[in-house]
Design an enzyme around this catalytic site. Structure first.
Site, PDB file in Angstrom:
ATOM      1  CG  HIS A 126       6.594 -38.092 -23.789  1.00  0.00           C
ATOM      2  ND1 HIS A 126       8.044 -38.373 -24.322  1.00  0.00           N
ATOM      3  CD2 HIS A 126       6.818 -36.473 -23.995  1.00  0.00           C
ATOM      4  CE1 HIS A 126       8.424 -36.787 -23.870  1.00  0.00           C
ATOM      5  NE2 HIS A 126       7.490 -35.632 -24.067  1.00  0.00           N
TER       6      HIS A 126
ATOM      7  CG  ASP B 263       6.922 -48.195 -25.221  1.00  0.00           C
ATOM      8  OD1 ASP B 263       6.496 -47.493 -24.956  1.00  0.00           O
ATOM      9  OD2 ASP B 263       7.661 -49.309 -25.083  1.00  0.00           O
TER      10      ASP B 263
HETATM   11  C1  GDG Z   1       6.680 -42.720 -22.134  1.00  0.00           C
HETATM   12  C2  GDG Z   1       6.353 -43.906 -23.524  1.00  0.00           C
HETATM   13  C3  GDG Z   1       8.622 -42.879 -24.987  1.00  0.00           C
HETATM   14  C4  GDG Z   1      13.867 -48.678 -16.015  1.00  0.00           C
HETATM   15  N1  GDG Z   1      14.182 -49.330 -15.269  1.00  0.00           N
HETATM   16  C5  GDG Z   1      15.025 -48.229 -14.463  1.00  0.00           C
HETATM   17  C6  GDG Z   1      15.261 -47.641 -15.410  1.00  0.00           C
HETATM   18  N2  GDG Z   1      14.333 -46.947 -15.662  1.00  0.00           N
HETATM   19  C7  GDG Z   1      14.109 -45.998 -17.054  1.00  0.00           C
HETATM   20  C8  GDG Z   1      14.610 -46.736 -18.231  1.00  0.00           C
HETATM   21  C9  GDG Z   1      14.137 -45.360 -19.048  1.00  0.00           C
HETATM   22  C10 GDG Z   1      12.930 -45.401 -18.360  1.00  0.00           C
HETATM   23  O1  GDG Z   1      12.991 -45.942 -16.890  1.00  0.00           O
HETATM   24  C11 GDG Z   1      11.541 -46.311 -19.172  1.00  0.00           C
HETATM   25  O2  GDG Z   1      11.770 -45.193 -20.752  1.00  0.00           O
HETATM   26  P1  GDG Z   1      10.608 -46.112 -21.568  1.00  0.00           P
HETATM   27  O3  GDG Z   1      10.720 -45.180 -22.761  1.00  0.00           O
HETATM   28  O4  GDG Z   1      11.060 -47.356 -22.638  1.00  0.00           O
HETATM   29  O5  GDG Z   1       8.898 -45.979 -21.108  1.00  0.00           O
HETATM   30  P2  GDG Z   1       8.228 -45.426 -19.939  1.00  0.00           P
HETATM   31  O6  GDG Z   1       8.942 -44.785 -18.913  1.00  0.00           O
HETATM   32  O7  GDG Z   1       7.082 -45.655 -20.742  1.00  0.00           O
HETATM   33  O8  GDG Z   1       7.629 -43.407 -21.462  1.00  0.00           O
HETATM   34  C12 GDG Z   1       7.695 -44.075 -24.244  1.00  0.00           C
HETATM   35  C13 GDG Z   1       9.262 -42.683 -22.496  1.00  0.00           C
HETATM   36  O9  GDG Z   1       7.733 -41.802 -22.606  1.00  0.00           O
HETATM   37  C14 GDG Z   1      10.089 -40.956 -23.956  1.00  0.00           C
HETATM   38  O10 GDG Z   1       9.257 -40.306 -24.117  1.00  0.00           O
HETATM   39  O11 GDG Z   1       9.950 -43.403 -24.906  1.00  0.00           O
HETATM   40  O12 GDG Z   1       6.922 -44.930 -25.374  1.00  0.00           O
HETATM   41  O13 GDG Z   1       5.725 -44.330 -22.227  1.00  0.00           O
HETATM   42  O14 GDG Z   1      14.749 -44.360 -19.418  1.00  0.00           O
HETATM   43  O15 GDG Z   1      16.108 -46.599 -18.270  1.00  0.00           O
HETATM   44  N3  GDG Z   1      15.616 -46.174 -14.205  1.00  0.00           N
HETATM   45  C15 GDG Z   1      16.714 -47.298 -12.939  1.00  0.00           C
HETATM   46  N4  GDG Z   1      16.377 -47.513 -12.770  1.00  0.00           N
HETATM   47  C16 GDG Z   1      15.591 -49.033 -13.359  1.00  0.00           C
HETATM   48  O16 GDG Z   1      15.564 -50.071 -12.708  1.00  0.00           O
HETATM   49  N5  GDG Z   1      17.774 -45.735 -13.304  1.00  0.00           N
END
Ligand code: GDG
Length: 494
Positions: free
Chosen positions: A176, A388
């Protein structure tokens, strides 16, 4: 997953990840298990149910806590319709394998932040031990026909351990996070072992072409005569004694769920409230897990630079930065939180006027409807990670932007950049002035251009949603005909 003759698969699907998709809560003597949510679970749950599948992972509690979750887990299994199986870890294992090797070495190194790495030899020892423990758990349940799909950087050694244990099932890994360039990967003291262990997977999946190119560069450095055959989404790698596929599968979201939520009455009410709260103001939105890779500090400085150099933004924009608590017990993360808070209050202290506070800072997880309301309402999304794997926030913002008038400012180092590069405003997150310019450009962009950019962004996410991602991963892992894979745009065979 669609079944057709060419790709049909009879075995079960076994998903393995560091964490089980559940949260265990202990309320006095009662153990409660809450189901996790998120794109991966949404996409995989029906497949797992269909196949009588299993999800194996650490439930998030340690052996020393002596919490018996077997009963609660059995109930949760009934509820979700597939098996959840727990790998129990000791506190020492959690400290060294999870906080140590995974998050003090692999996480920073794979995000190109090598100076943050702590190459403690004990971490590697325990990383290997815990990977073996996961492998033993998998081995105790797997059948040859099953397809074992292991997730992410915590479990890179698992395939080799499984082969040592005599497991013959198909094994796939999806990373990921990014895979680093050769000269950064070379810093890892266990670089050869880790790379060699990865070759025991039948398929290694990456988010982007960039990551696969980096991986192949590393292979070429360590495995003389390695051959890469084919081109497109999945290629074949061959070393003297191994054959494996290497694929590119950009992860996505459940587009229709976000779009539906954005159209719901609850979200409309909250969006209306936001409009009332920020009258005559454009909302600039940042949403991130607390992490130094997300570029929150640089983003705050860019916002400050924008309101400093473009006074017409003052009183006209509100920057809402949501930071979701994460790894807060790790000193580095706690320090980052303090730095974010210091900088936020410094900027607010400098620019706040009687009717205007520039930055609204939220340090907690919002509920889904509040998040979608913000996505729907924000005129500008600032998604500027230093690096990322993908960044799902960028995709969720587009899916929820049903008025189709938002502007996405996106880091060129996010995995989402290749898909979005023609329609988002791409920025270098280290370039404070450049990001500030992009904020101003987004602020002054006319409605026609905003629509012309947002419409295709939404279309890209709609067509390449998480179900498409799961489907293409299975095809990549199980199809026999490599030529049948679509050619990925921009892929340069090396
Ligand atoms: C890893 C990789 C890759 C955020 N704030 C709230 C909330 N979120 C949720 C978002 C999103 C998730 O958290 C964050 O996903 P990201 O992709 O931005 O980042 P990572 O957590 O670092 O994930 C990344 C991912 O894996 C998938 O392969 O894209 O690059 O680092 O879904 O919606 N959810 C809620 N409240 C919040 O305040 N409910």
């Amino acid at each position: 997953m669609k079944d057709n003759n060419e790709n049909s698969y009879e075995g079960r699907i076994i998903i393995v990840s560091n964490r089980l998709p559940i949260v265990v809560r202990k309320e006095s003597d009662n153990i409660e298990i809450e189901r996790g949510s998120g794109g991966l679970i949404t996409a995989l749950a029906p497949v797992l149910k269909d196949r009588g599948g299993k999800w194996i992972g650490w439930p998030g509690i340690t052996e020393e806590e002596r919490i018996d979750i077997s009963q609660a887990l059995a109930e949760a299994n009934e509820d979700v319709g597939y098996d959840l199986e727990a790998v129990v870890l000791t506190q020492e294992e959690v400290n060294n394998y999870y906080y140590g090797f995974s998050n003090e070495i692999l996480w920073p190194l794979f995000h190109d932040l090598q100076s943050r790495c702590n190459y403690e030899p004990r971490y590697w020892e325990l990383y290997r031990k815990v990977n073996r423990k996961f492998a033993e758990k998998i081995e105790s349940t797997v059948k040859t026909d099953d397809f074992v799909w292991i997730q992410d950087y915590h479990l890179l050694n698992c395939a080799r351990e499984l082969r040592t244990l005599g497991v013959r099932s198909k094994l796939a890994m999806f990373l990921h996070i990014p895979f680093p360039p050769l000269d950064i990967f070379l810093k890892l003291p266990w670089r050869y072992q880790l790379l060699e262990n990865l070759l025991y997977y039948d398929l290694i999946g990456f988010q982007t072409i960039r990551d696969r190119v980096n991986f192949i560069d590393c292979l070429r450095r360590f495995f003389r005569g390695v051959q890469i055959e084919g081109r497109g989404q999945v290629v074949l790698g061959k070393t003297a004694d191994r054959e494996f596929r290497i694929g590119v599968f950009p992860i996505s979201i459940d587009y229709s769920e976000f779009e539906k939520a954005a159209r719901s009455q609850q979200v409309a009410d909250r969006a209306w409230y936001l409009h009332e709260k920020y009258p005559e103001r454009k909302i600039i939105l940042g949403v991130d897990r607390l992490d130094y890779t997300k570029g929150i500090i640089q983003r705050l400085k860019a916002f400050e630079n924008a309101i400093e150099r473009f006074p017409e933004l003052r009183g006209k924009v509100s920057f809402v930065q949501v930071v979701v608590p994460s790894r807060i017990n790790v000193p580095e993360y706690f320090e980052l939180k303090q730095e974010i808070e210091r900088l936020t209050s410094e900027i607010n202290g400098r620019f706040t006027t009687s009717g205007w506070v520039p930055i609204h800072y939220v340090f907690r997880s919002l509920d889904r409807d509040d998040l979608v309301a913000l996505y729907r309402t924000a005129e500008i999304a600032l998604v500027t990670p230093l690096k990322d794997g993908m960044n799902l926030v960028a995709k969720e913002y587009c899916a929820s932007n049903i008025e189709e008038d938002g502007v996405l400012i996106l880091s060129e180092f996010a995995g989402a950049a290749p898909e979005f590069k023609d329609h988002a405003l791409l920025v270098n997150p280290h370039d404070i002035v450049g990001v500030a310019d992009a904020i101003y450009q987004a602020f002054t962009m006319d409605i026609e251009e905003r629509r012309a950019r947002m419409k295709p962004l939404r279309e890209i996410v709609r067509e390449n949603d998480v179900f498409y991602w799961v489907d293409s991963f299975f095809k990549g892992a199980l199809s026999r005909d490599l030529k049948s894979f679509p050619v990925v745009k921009d892929y340069v065979p090396r």
